[in-house]
Scaffold this motif. Structure first.
Motif: not given
Length: 444
Positions: A246-267, A298-301
């Motif tokens: 929603a923030a990005k849809a408003k055009g706010l200067p917001l960017t986001v990263e995640t980490g490899q470990h959150y995408l590779y491993f699962n709890a 989707a480009g949100l991250i």
């Protein structure tokens, strides 16, 4: 430096993969030519191996000066080259002193000569009481600023309050520099430490998604109020994706990263006592992480960064397996590319996606997008050559980090970095570092 022609059937450009010949001259990409182009320079033909822009990791804890028993410029930047990383941005904490003043930045820079095997820039820190240091740090060339909303893990880098952020965000907005934020608004609750100290489920429950979600919502509100560029580091809660969208849809200067470990491993796959997996925020459940993947695709991250946060093995409590006292941090710098590629290609991602997530978008955050992160004419010739189909098993012996503790040990990964170039010079030819100490200090 002599002109070099680098040729491949798979050159990953912003427009996609193509067969091409790159002309490298005076440290930059002078031309992107057809594959069969006749050139006067000597040609290095890498065949079907892919050429990508060098990886840029803007979330690394190098820990020098002061904690070189944890890591250091020499070992961190060697590990980087071996993994195809050509630019790192060092976080302002876990070194001693922390980078919260111009004087401390000078001490950090003074530790670098003769130790930089890749390019390195620095983030400044926002802590209570250092608002007067922000503009001097900007003038001294930091690339942006980092703040924590919860305890950072070390007492000399205390968390910033909303009031602290309100003091510095107008300054950063005026200069167009990003504020990077560790988003957890924590509640004081030590009860979890009375439960099973070796239980990963117990540790996971101790840092709920709500902490992240509340912090992300706070930063979105402040981003909208001040129009200061805000960057959310290491997002692990998928519940925060909707307000981010929603923030990005408003055009706010917001960017986001995640980490490899959150995408590779699962709890679900982390056994009790496996403290090499401890990080903050924690690695969450599979269903959550699938939503992270969808948001990335989707480009949100915007991109993926390692948050390389090494520590001496005894601090990881590997023998006791005690999550309540183990240092929270994952060492993975050298493996940034193959970890992400291994998981991404299962989901149909391409090498163009990889270049966007590991090079092009991180360059934007660090203020280097005019010269780094893409294979295009005029850009720095920071490049890597990858065998994307080749697999390998991670062993302690191959790791260049100071300490060989990593949750990726014994994992089979795809994507072997064969060559790394820095400003057109071959600096790594697996497994040999051919030209060390070629890194430069970067400023905004």
């Amino acid at each position: 430096m002599p002109t070099i022609a680098l040729r491949s059937q798979r050159v990953v450009t912003p427009e996609g993969e193509r067969a091409a010949t790159l002309l490298l001259e005076n440290g930059r990409i002078a031309a992107v030519l057809p594959f069969e182009a006749e050139v006067a320079a000597g040609i290095m033909d890498v065949g079907a191996h892919a050429i990508l822009p060098g990886v840029i990791d803007p979330h690394v804890h190098i820990n020098e000066p002061g904690r070189t028993d944890w890591e250091g410029f020499d070992t961190a930047t060697r590990a980087a080259l071996a993994g195809g990383l050509t630019t790192l941005v060092d976080m302002p904490l876990n070194s001693a002193p922390v980078t919260t003043s111009v004087a401390n930045l000078a001490i950090k820079r003074a530790a670098t000569p003769g130790q930089l095997h890749c390019n390195v820039g620095f983030w400044g820190g926002v802590v209570p009481g250092n608002a007067a240091e922000i503009e001097p740090l900007i003038a001294a060339g930091v690339l942006g600023f980092k703040a924590f909303l919860t305890h950072s893990g070390i007492d000399d880098f205390p968390n910033a309050t909303e009031a602290d952020l309100r003091r510095v965000m107008p300054i950063l907005a005026r200069h167009g520099l990003p504020l990077l934020v560790h988003c957890e608004l924590s509640a004081e609750d030590e009860a979890w430490k009375q439960n099973d100290h070796r239980s990963y489920a117990n540790y996971l429950a101790s840092r709920p998604k709500k902490w992240e979600d509340d912090a992300v919502n706070l930063m979105i509100r402040l981003c909208e109020e001040f129009r200061c560029p805000v960057h959310i580091v290491h997002l692990s809660s998928a519940s925060a994706i909707a307000p981010i969208a929603a923030a990005k849809a408003k055009g706010l200067p917001l960017t986001v990263e995640t980490g490899q470990h959150y995408l590779y491993f699962n709890a679900e796959d982390i056994a009790d006592g496996q403290t090499q997996f401890k990080c903050a925020p924690p690695i969450r459940e599979r269903a959550n992480n699938e939503h992270l993947w969808a948001a990335l695709q989707a480009g949100l991250i915007d991109f993926v960064a390692t948050d390389h946060s090494p520590a001496p093995p005894d601090l990881k409590q590997l023998k006791s397996g005690d999550f309540t006292t183990a240092w929270g941090g994952i060492a993975s710098l050298q493996l940034a590319l193959p970890v992400l590629w291994t998981a991404a290609r299962r989901r149909g991602a391409t090498l163009r996606d990889l270049a966007r997530w590991l090079s092009e978008n991180p360059a934007k955050l660090a203020g280097q997008s005019h010269r780094k992160g893409r294979i295009a004419v005029g850009y720095d010739a920071d490049l890597l050559v990858l065998d994307p189909e080749k697999t390998f098993v991670v062993t302690e012996e191959m790791i260049q980090h100071k300490h060989k503790v990593s949750p990726y040990i014994c994992q089979e990964l795809a994507g072997v970095v064969e060559l790394t170039f820095l400003r057109g010079e071959l600096v790594y030819q697996r497994p040999v570092f051919t030209h060390p100490n070629q890194g430069q200090l970067l400023t905004r």
